[in-house]
Motif scaffolding. Structure first.
Motif, PDB file in Angstrom:
ATOM      1  N   SER A   1       0.600  -1.395   0.100  1.00 17.94           N
ATOM      2  CA  SER A   1      -0.447   0.191  -0.113  1.00 17.94           C
ATOM      3  C   SER A   1       0.598   1.047   0.381  1.00 17.94           C
ATOM      4  O   SER A   1       1.679   1.183   0.808  1.00 17.94           O
ATOM      5  CB  SER A   1      -0.921  -0.030   1.316  1.00 17.94           C
ATOM      6  OG  SER A   1      -1.786  -0.691   1.417  1.00 17.94           O
TER       7      SER A   1
ATOM      8  N   LYS B   1      -6.175   1.788   4.504  1.00 18.84           N
ATOM      9  CA  LYS B   1      -6.931   0.485   4.123  1.00 18.84           C
ATOM     10  C   LYS B   1      -8.128   0.326   3.693  1.00 18.84           C
ATOM     11  O   LYS B   1      -8.612   1.362   3.188  1.00 18.84           O
ATOM     12  CB  LYS B   1      -6.918  -0.432   5.518  1.00 18.84           C
ATOM     13  CG  LYS B   1      -5.989  -0.188   6.335  1.00 18.84           C
ATOM     14  CD  LYS B   1      -5.701  -1.353   7.691  1.00 18.84           C
ATOM     15  CE  LYS B   1      -4.392  -0.848   8.376  1.00 18.84           C
ATOM     16  NZ  LYS B   1      -5.035  -1.664   9.577  1.00 18.84           N
TER      17      LYS B   1
ATOM     18  N   ILE C   1      -8.654  -3.438  -5.125  1.00 17.63           N
ATOM     19  CA  ILE C   1      -7.814  -3.954  -6.237  1.00 17.63           C
ATOM     20  C   ILE C   1      -8.398  -5.029  -7.534  1.00 17.63           C
ATOM     21  O   ILE C   1      -9.423  -5.456  -7.072  1.00 17.63           O
ATOM     22  CB  ILE C   1      -7.071  -5.306  -5.164  1.00 17.63           C
ATOM     23  CG1 ILE C   1      -6.013  -4.943  -4.606  1.00 17.63           C
ATOM     24  CG2 ILE C   1      -5.943  -5.866  -7.295  1.00 17.63           C
ATOM     25  CD1 ILE C   1      -5.374  -5.888  -3.527  1.00 17.63           C
TER      26      ILE C   1
ATOM     27  N   HIS D   1      -1.187 -13.901  -1.680  1.00 18.19           N
ATOM     28  CA  HIS D   1      -1.712 -12.996  -0.727  1.00 18.19           C
ATOM     29  C   HIS D   1      -1.080 -12.941   0.529  1.00 18.19           C
ATOM     30  O   HIS D   1      -1.379 -13.708   1.136  1.00 18.19           O
ATOM     31  CB  HIS D   1      -3.681 -13.252  -0.858  1.00 18.19           C
ATOM     32  CG  HIS D   1      -3.684 -13.322  -1.866  1.00 18.19           C
ATOM     33  ND1 HIS D   1      -5.391 -12.039  -2.425  1.00 18.19           N
ATOM     34  CD2 HIS D   1      -3.782 -13.585  -3.109  1.00 18.19           C
ATOM     35  CE1 HIS D   1      -5.477 -12.234  -3.731  1.00 18.19           C
ATOM     36  NE2 HIS D   1      -4.734 -13.153  -4.067  1.00 18.19           N
TER      37      HIS D   1
ATOM     38  N   THR E   1      -5.457  -9.521   2.187  1.00 13.27           N
ATOM     39  CA  THR E   1      -6.087  -8.908   1.427  1.00 13.27           C
ATOM     40  C   THR E   1      -7.239  -9.865   1.729  1.00 13.27           C
ATOM     41  O   THR E   1      -7.280 -10.015   2.935  1.00 13.27           O
ATOM     42  CB  THR E   1      -6.351  -9.540  -0.050  1.00 13.27           C
ATOM     43  OG1 THR E   1      -5.836 -10.491  -0.211  1.00 13.27           O
ATOM     44  CG2 THR E   1      -4.995  -8.557  -0.420  1.00 13.27           C
TER      45      THR E   1
ATOM     46  N   ALA F   1      -7.528  -4.578  -0.372  1.00  6.08           N
ATOM     47  CA  ALA F   1      -5.685  -4.616   0.083  1.00  6.08           C
ATOM     48  C   ALA F   1      -6.215  -3.855   1.592  1.00  6.08           C
ATOM     49  O   ALA F   1      -6.872  -3.279   2.278  1.00  6.08           O
ATOM     50  CB  ALA F   1      -4.551  -3.414  -0.480  1.00  6.08           C
TER      51      ALA F   1
ATOM     52  N   VAL G   1       1.256  -6.338   0.814  1.00  7.43           N
ATOM     53  CA  VAL G   1      -0.435  -6.851   0.050  1.00  7.43           C
ATOM     54  C   VAL G   1      -0.512  -7.694  -0.765  1.00  7.43           C
ATOM     55  O   VAL G   1      -1.234  -9.425  -0.533  1.00  7.43           O
ATOM     56  CB  VAL G   1      -1.357  -5.796  -0.657  1.00  7.43           C
ATOM     57  CG1 VAL G   1      -2.989  -6.355  -0.971  1.00  7.43           C
ATOM     58  CG2 VAL G   1      -1.807  -4.628   0.433  1.00  7.43           C
TER      59      VAL G   1
ATOM     60  N   TRP H   1      -4.412  -2.227  -9.245  1.00  6.20           N
ATOM     61  CA  TRP H   1      -4.982  -1.429  -7.970  1.00  6.20           C
ATOM     62  C   TRP H   1      -4.104  -0.039  -7.827  1.00  6.20           C
ATOM     63  O   TRP H   1      -2.590  -0.092  -7.678  1.00  6.20           O
ATOM     64  CB  TRP H   1      -3.974  -2.420  -6.942  1.00  6.20           C
ATOM     65  CG  TRP H   1      -3.730  -1.307  -5.877  1.00  6.20           C
ATOM     66  CD1 TRP H   1      -4.878  -0.757  -5.164  1.00  6.20           C
ATOM     67  CD2 TRP H   1      -2.760  -2.447  -4.782  1.00  6.20           C
ATOM     68  NE1 TRP H   1      -4.045  -1.152  -3.339  1.00  6.20           N
ATOM     69  CE2 TRP H   1      -3.301  -2.196  -3.733  1.00  6.20           C
ATOM     70  CE3 TRP H   1      -1.722  -2.802  -4.951  1.00  6.20           C
ATOM     71  CZ2 TRP H   1      -2.836  -1.904  -2.163  1.00  6.20           C
ATOM     72  CZ3 TRP H   1      -1.281  -3.560  -3.018  1.00  6.20           C
ATOM     73  CH2 TRP H   1      -1.718  -2.685  -2.280  1.00  6.20           C
TER      74      TRP H   1
ATOM     75  N   GLY I   1      -1.390   1.190  -5.243  1.00 10.04           N
ATOM     76  CA  GLY I   1      -0.468   0.523  -5.309  1.00 10.04           C
ATOM     77  C   GLY I   1       1.278   0.666  -5.296  1.00 10.04           C
ATOM     78  O   GLY I   1       0.979   1.741  -5.835  1.00 10.04           O
TER      79      GLY I   1
END
Length: 424
Positions: A337, A346, A350, A366, A369, A378, A383, A409, A412
């Motif tokens: 993140s 938070k 995605i 993962h 997630t 995420a 993540v 994402w 991300g």
């Protein structure tokens, strides 16, 4: 065989995927698991730090074998509790886990047996630690003694930074009780690598492989330390004879010392090494698979992972005199993140992750997630981690980033340079 994996992150997602491939795994469970792990295992939201609850679960569900992923349940004595109940478990007991849960415990064993490591001093008093700074060369390394989620090692470039670090750890307690004692040690220069071996209670050591982690948040290994932003395996310049030397220099003296004190280590021995101009030296020992290193190691393993972990737990590792590995390189890139390892948003979306096709040469693991209808959210700092195999590091890297480019994402972040030092 009914198998339980303990943990919920990317490491445990990888362990579940590869344990589930074993023909001897009839049913897979995970505590507490995650929405991604739920796709291959039955997950139960039980606190993995409650030893009694875990034991009760194992009895109720007739678990044959338990694999412990993270360090906290190990240091909390889950292996001891399960072993008391005659439940077969992979991982070291509480006493052995001190190799990771106490850096001072580990360093003192090294000192006793001349295991090559950095010179160090131990402090339980803030003023004495501050006074000691007048005698050190900078940069210097300051470590919280206990577990700190991979963030308890700080390199102080000058005295002011060192003073601030000591205050943060010992007065402000940024690492809680883990910072009651600290180590101040010399700064070593060189390339860092990770070396993995399995050990059984008879003291048999089975070398696995090497990997190289990328701890810093920024490209070119800059910025704050994280839990790891990517890794690759194997390290191309480490040869088999050097791996044998690692066992003799770093693993055997430590395992023998524990055995001499009636502590019988069984599980993963993960040595963090630095290759200095004076030879390799030990930076740290972990007592479990690393994350994200394991996501770069397991795709290369040709042996049955479950059979291998069982052999470690049952004292029959000597059946595996050597292991067969995929000749390809595997590279793993972590998607985090934006803002990690500091503050971050938070529950960001995605999109279309399930539409991306993966296979035995490309994986999406993962770490943090949760499922939300057709999308994934995420929920943490690190993540996702994307692994790919290739005949060269460059090919593996390109394949991993090709997968990442398909992931929608917006919040991300990832490093574009994983494996940058040795791309071929």
């Amino acid at each position: 065989m009914r198998v339980l994996v303990i943990g919920s992150g990317g490491r445990e997602h990888a362990l579940c995927i590869f344990i589930n491939k074993s023909p001897i795994c009839n049913k897979l469970f995970c505590i507490p698991g995650s929405d991604s792990i739920q796709e291959i295992a039955d997950c139960f939201k039980i606190d993995p730090m409650s030893n009694d609850d875990v034991v009760d679960f194992c009895k109720e569900h007739k678990i044959d074998f338990v694999v412990v992923g993270p360090e906290l349940p190990l240091s909390n004595g889950i292996v001891d509790k399960l072993s008391e109940e005659k439940i077969v478990v992979f991982g070291p007991d509480k006493a052995s886990s001190q190799l990771e849960s106490s850096k001072i415990f580990m360093k003192n064993i090294c000192k006793k047996h001349n295991v090559p490591t950095a010179k160090y001093s131990v402090f339980d008093n803030e003023k004495k630690a501050m006074d000691f700074l007048d005698t050190v060369n900078f940069p210097t390394v300051i470590k919280a003694d206990g577990l700190a989620a991979g963030k308890g090692v700080i390199i102080a470039k000058n005295k002011n930074e060192a003073v601030e670090t000591i205050k943060n750890i010992m007065s402000k307690r940024i690492f809680g009780a883990s910072g009651e004692n600290i180590i101040i040690e010399e700064f070593l220069e060189g390339e860092e690598i990770s070396f993995f071996a399995l050990v059984d209670a008879n003291g048999f050591i089975l070398p696995l492989t090497t990997a190289q982690d990328h701890k810093k948040i920024g490209e070119g290994d800059t910025g704050l330390n994280t839990g790891g932003m990517g890794a690759y395996s194997p390290v191309p310049f480490i040869k088999q004879n050097q791996i044998n030397d690692f066992v003799i220099k770093f693993v055997k003296p430590v395992i023998d010392d524990l055995k001499h004190n009636n502590i019988f280590f069984s599980g993963v021995f993960y040595a963090g090494l630095i290759l200095t101009k004076y030879g390799p030296k030990l930076l740290e020992i972990n007592v479990r698979f690393g994350d994200p290193e394991v996501q770069a190691v397991l795709p290369r393993l040709k042996a049955d992972l479950l059979d291998l972990l069982l052999a470690s737990s049952k004292g029959r590792l000597d059946q595996f005199r050597s292991l067969e590995w995929d000749n390809n390189f595997c590279i793993n890139v972590v998607m985090a993140s934006k803002g990690y390892p500091e503050s971050y948003e938070k529950n960001t979306i995605i999109r279309d992750l399930n539409k991306i096709t993966v296979n035995t040469s490309q994986y999406i693991f993962h770490s943090s997630t949760k499922k939300n209808e057709d999308h994934w959210l995420a929920t943490g700092g690190r993540v996702l981690s994307i692994s790919a195999l290739g005949s060269t590091l460059k090919e593996a890297r390109n394949k991993a980033y090709n997968v990442i480019n398909k992931i929608d994402w917006k919040s991300g972040y990832y490093r574009n340079d994983i494996g940058w030092k040795h791309l071929t």
